[in-house]
Design a protein around this motif. Structure first.
Motif, mmCIF file in Angstrom:
data_model
loop_
_atom_site.group_PDB
_atom_site.id
_atom_site.type_symbol
_atom_site.label_atom_id
_atom_site.label_comp_id
_atom_site.label_asym_id
_atom_site.label_seq_id
_atom_site.Cartn_x
_atom_site.Cartn_y
_atom_site.Cartn_z
ATOM 1 N N LYS A 13 0.784 -1.203 -0.108
ATOM 2 C CA LYS A 13 -0.134 -0.009 0.006
ATOM 3 C C LYS A 13 0.929 1.110 0.044
ATOM 4 N N GLN A 47 2.062 1.841 -3.511
ATOM 5 C CA GLN A 47 0.710 2.035 -4.429
ATOM 6 C C GLN A 47 0.164 3.538 -4.144
ATOM 7 N N ASP A 68 2.801 4.676 -6.931
ATOM 8 C CA ASP A 68 2.583 3.978 -8.161
ATOM 9 C C ASP A 68 1.224 2.943 -8.075
ATOM 10 N N SER A 69 0.212 3.500 -8.450
ATOM 11 C CA SER A 69 -1.222 2.873 -8.110
ATOM 12 C C SER A 69 -1.368 1.690 -8.850
ATOM 13 N N GLU A 70 -0.707 1.415 -10.037
ATOM 14 C CA GLU A 70 -0.545 0.533 -10.938
ATOM 15 C C GLU A 70 0.026 -0.799 -10.276
ATOM 16 N N TYR A 71 0.819 -0.761 -9.333
ATOM 17 C CA TYR A 71 1.823 -1.536 -8.813
ATOM 18 C C TYR A 71 1.101 -2.867 -8.305
ATOM 19 N N LYS A 72 1.436 -4.035 -8.673
ATOM 20 C CA LYS A 72 0.645 -5.353 -8.075
ATOM 21 C C LYS A 72 1.884 -6.114 -7.213
ATOM 22 N N SER A 73 1.088 -6.849 -6.308
ATOM 23 C CA SER A 73 1.847 -7.577 -5.444
ATOM 24 C C SER A 73 3.043 -8.457 -5.931
#
Length: 412
Positions: free
Chosen positions: A153, A156, A159-164
């Motif tokens: 979080k 994110q 970088d709101s598009e970042y995935k786990s």
């Protein structure tokens, strides 16, 4: 974990081990046949026979207790199996194990472990070449982040598009303060000159450890409300481990600047009495199948050596590195939903069996190999009483370790 999954893991785990033990025995069987030794029986399991296929020379049987198998070779030092007593006096000496040359005995002894190692290498290299990655590799660069974790979080927020699972950031610095506790780490976490992130364990282990040292039960709400956490990240290439851009281009995120996230984090700590940043080991990605194949052999060796490390930890009172049937059931259940993880685990067990059987401890193949070498050097058999005592002590030792590990698996 659901009971049904654990039971499935137990059954599949037992079948995997049974298969690997049979492969081990087949190695002995194959060498015995090539050496023209007389093989009475190739048995699957122990105890009374349930089914027997009678070949021209060798009987192939399935026995009641499915916990391994064995190859029964003609010898003057042991009785023939039931139903084959009439053959004992008709078998020529040159086809008995007693009269085989020492070098032939040596090859016969190590053939079982060698087959386990080759099978492990085949499974692991094939799996890595098919998937082109190795999951949860503690020695690789970068990190992944658990879903709904504070670390994810925090990234994110910028970088709101970042995935786990993206694995394209590496921690370069972290600082936290929690009541009277305060700790930090900076650019020592990576090599500026080489512009490479260090492996996951180097970067993250102490970070997680510092939080584990905090006694969450003794902290007051006021202490927890004082928490300040900031983490600096850098973009990283997930194949090479090299930082992208210059070493000064870091992203620093602080809970102080994110009151909503901080409140959520505090609430979780208050309820759970522990903190989870949510950083997990990365996947090792391969550039091509050649690299995956080469790493597969290295991984096979690493899995073999891991057993030695686990046994070594027994002497310090640490039984966590070894698992019995219950532990294997849990581990098997954990990897059932991932073919890559399952086959790597499968291959790892085979590598462990190779190393286990090569230990110079009676009654394992490694000891038999050593015993054969000593007898070849002194040109006579060792004293029968000595052999009986050595094999008895070895058997008691292994039974004791097996019981202790099983108890550990049940209570932990």
């Amino acid at each position: 974990m659901e009971v049904g999954i654990i039971i499935a893991g137990f059954i599949i785990g037992i079948l995997v081990v049974l298969f690997l033990v049979l492969v081990h025995e087949f190695g002995h069987f194959l060498l015995a046949k090539l050496a023209k030794a007389y093989v009475y029986e190739f048995a699957v399991g122990f105890g009374p026979r349930l089914f027997t296929f009678k070949g021209k020379e060798t009987w192939y049987s399935i026995r009641l207790i499915p916990l391994g198998g064995y190859v029964w070779i003609a010898s003057d030092k042991s009785e023939p199996p039931k139903g084959r007593e009439d053959l004992a006096d008709t078998i020529p000496d040159e086809r008995k194990m007693d009269y085989a040359k020492r070098w032939k005995k040596a090859f016969f002894i190590i053939s079982g472990p060698v087959v386990n190692f080759l099978l492990a290498a085949f499974i692991i290299t094939t799996t890595l070449m098919a998937s082109m990655y190795k999951p949860d590799d503690m020695s690789f660069y970068g990190q992944r982040f658990s879903n709904d974790s504070v670390a994810l979080k925090m990234i994110q927020t910028v970088d709101s598009e970042y995935k786990s699972e993206d694995q394209t950031y590496a921690i370069t610095e972290w600082n936290y303060k929690l009541g009277i506790y305060e700790h930090s780490a900076n650019t020592d976490l990576y090599d500026v000159n080489q512009a490479k992130a260090k492996d996951y364990e180097t970067i993250v282990y102490n970070f997680k450890n510092e939080f584990d040292l905090v006694d969450w039960n003794t902290l007051t709400i006021e202490d927890i409300n004082e928490i300040e956490l900031s983490i600096s990240f850098k973009p990283i290439d997930k194949v090479s481990g090299a930082f992208i851009g210059t070493t000064n281009e870091e992203i620093t995120v602080s809970l102080k600047d994110n009151p909503i996230l901080k409140e959520e984090f505090i609430k979780k700590i208050t309820n759970d009495k522990k903190v989870s940043i949510g950083i997990t080991a990365p996947y090792r990605y391969f550039k091509n199948t050649t690299e995956a194949y080469g790493y597969g052999w290295k991984e096979t060796a690493n899995q073999s050596i891991s057993l030695i490390k686990g046994i070594g930890q027994l002497f310090t009172g640490n039984f966590d590195a070894l698992s019995g049937p219950v532990g294997m059931a849990n581990q098997t259940a954990n990897v059932l939903d991932s073919p890559t993880e399952f086959f790597l685990y499968f291959g790892g067990i085979s590598a462990n069996l190779f190393m286990l059987n090569m230990l110079p401890i009676p009654p394992l193949d490694g000891y038999k190999f050593l015993e054969n070498a000593v007898e070849a050097a002194i040109r006579r058999d060792l004293n029968k009483k000595y052999k009986y005592i050595a094999y008895s002590i070895g058997a008691i030792l292994f039974i004791g370790i097996f019981v202790l590990i099983t108890i550990k698996d049940l209570i932990m």
